[in-house]
Design an enzyme around this catalytic site. Sequence first.
Site, short mmCIF file in Angstrom:
data_model
loop_
_atom_site.label_atom_id
_atom_site.label_comp_id
_atom_site.label_asym_id
_atom_site.label_seq_id
_atom_site.Cartn_x
_atom_site.Cartn_y
_atom_site.Cartn_z
CG ASP A 1 -30.56 -0.61 29.27
OD1 ASP A 1 -31.39 -0.73 28.36
OD2 ASP A 1 -29.79 -1.53 29.60
CG ASP B 1 -26.95 -3.79 35.14
OD1 ASP B 1 -25.95 -4.05 35.82
OD2 ASP B 1 -27.64 -4.67 34.60
#
Length: 292
Positions: free
Chosen positions: A168, A195
């Site tokens: 991502d 993340d």
Amino acid sequence: MKPPARLMSLIEEGLIDSVVRQLMSGKEAMVFVVRCGAETRCAKIYKEATQRSFRQAVDYTENRKVKNSRSARAMAKGSKFGRQEQEAAWQSAEVDALYRLAAAGVRVPQPYNFCDGVLLMELVTDAQGDAAPRLNDVAFTPEQARQHHATLIKEVVRMLGAGVVHGDLSEFNILLAHTPGVDEADGLDEPVIIDLPQAVDAAGNNHAQRMLLRDVANLRDFFGQFAPELLATEYGPEIWSLYQAGLLSVDMPLTGRFERSQASVDMQAVLREIDDARAEDAARRLRMATAG
């Protein structure tokens, strides 16, 4: 500020002294700035599965290994215990990825502890000691864009060398950290990748290639706004091709060019790519609207 309920156990254990403020609330977690003795760190509180908006979680968890056979059986059956174990595995995946990538030389936040669904880690800061900005919050000169793009392409290669695909990666989860000892006018800030709960195993996940190509395309499209010549590059296919051939290394010079095979095309795969690109674009527009 009053500590959130999820941080109370860390305060009781002496891992956190106080909560300074909330830093952000994202699609899979909330992040708070906390004090730990003389240091300022951040605490990432993972949201429960029912509260997360991260799409296609099944693609990211494919082939993730669970050491406990009882847990693995329960997860396969989808029992209540299995769902709890699956949630725990999702949360701990980021911790595992952070240690794995840091060992490979990738610049990621340093993890300190993981307790009760809360990840305690380094607070990445700018030159003033404040929370570092995301790429999305910064404008670049063409030369800065080219340099940061080159740095992050090398980071993607390092990650792949460690067997990890972010899954991502975009301008929304890369921070620009001040490098200690470097004058602000003398050098660029350092990109820090964050993340990682959705990080996938490059060899064990059937979606790894698609995710890596998307990660690299996101970098190309973002920095291409400032250095348009980057929009013509194809580092993703080049990197994956070298990886599959066992030839990829951090020291290998990349060209950004890739000659595609003339073999027959898998139309179903192409249509999946198109659908995924549309969904990713919609998600990106939503993030930009929310960030604005």
